[in-house]
Design an enzyme around this catalytic site. Sequence first.
Site: not given
Length: 342
Positions: A83, A85, A125-127, A150, A154
Amino acid sequence: MKLLVTGGAGFIGSAFIRLLLAEDSAVQIVNLDALTYAGNLENLESVSADSRYKLAHVDLRNAEAVSQTVEEAAPDAIVHFAAESHVDRSILSPKPVIDTNFVGTFHLLEAAKKAGVKRFVHVSTDEVYGSIDEPNEADESAPLRASSPYSASKAGSDMLALSYWTTYKMPVLVTRASNNYGPYQFPEKLIPLMIANALEDKPLPVYGDGMQIRDWLYVDDHCRAIRAVLERGKAGEIYNVGGSKDLPNIDVVHKILAATGKTESLIRYVQDRPGHDRRYAITSEKLMTETGWAPQMEFEQGLAETIRWYQENSAWVERVRSGAYRQYYESNYAERMAADSD
Ligand code: NAD
Ligand code: DAU
């Protein structure tokens, strides 16, 4: 097991490949990687001569090449790390992020479906949960509230990957991890940037008031979690992976200065990141209960080992910071530093 790993020359992917080759004598790995600025074959030097490991220098944006690579590798499973990232880069230039993280994932899913791959771990990701108010923690059913190009890329690729389970019964599993740290991390992210700058007595740029909270996960703990999900997770499920160590950014910076013996006068409060999420917080209860995984590394020890690695590998830092990095650093930080928020 025959494994196709994508993004294996990056920070987490390379740690995963080194770990698996060390712990599983029967594994064979093909590493599909475009070797972007973040992909570095030096990260895999210790395994490059291993006959169980092979590089496929392929870009996920090239659907045909991806399909051919997956067909030739005929893997039992895919672990998808590749990715773009970095959040700041995604703000400066979103297109490559969407092309790789969303469209590239689509190409890989299609190739995996065609090849009848039995397990597909999509590393996320937790984002994707966005900012979480105190004292809450997001579990896997929390709504997706991506803030940056980003995190949106994701979140979109998570949904796309899971749709291949719902629609085609392709066994997809999604992991959502918190902020990783450890050796070989590109010094554009908070911890390696602050360590590298402190070691060179350069300013440490803290965005906004520095009170944003992140949860820190040692990279090898993350890799063990991915292995647990690959081997014992349930198809179609999402697993959060947290380090259970949440800290405001400024505390992390203070710890780095204390551990490197450098002065606090290096700290510069600079212009904030646009759309900056205030706090990430997840619970990894599901992963722990279903697979028995738990993070092992204490933050203080992990940070000390990471700092030691950067001290001993200043030539690596020098090499990855040369060339295109300078251009990025200047465009991200020149304005921020000039608009010093203090
Ligand atoms: P990284 O930036 O260090 O490495 C990314 C790798 O992907 C590089 O080897 C790069 O060459 C490769 N790549 C990029 N674009 C590609 C393309 N178009 N085709 C093929 N390869 C390409 O990233 P990382 O920090 O190791 O993160 C790996 C994964 O983990 C990402 O999916 C990221 O979203 C996720 N993640 C990272 C963190 C973190 O804290 N770093 C936390 C949670 C999840
Ligand atoms: O939460 C998981 C995510 O963690 C991953 O999905 C991403 O791939 C990874 O890059 C990371 O994203 P962040 O944006 O949280 O990481 P970064 O290291 O860029 O920033 C961490 C925090 O530090 C964030 O609040 C912004 C702040 N920061 C960052 C940099 C680079 C600074 O204050 N100064 C800086 O120079």
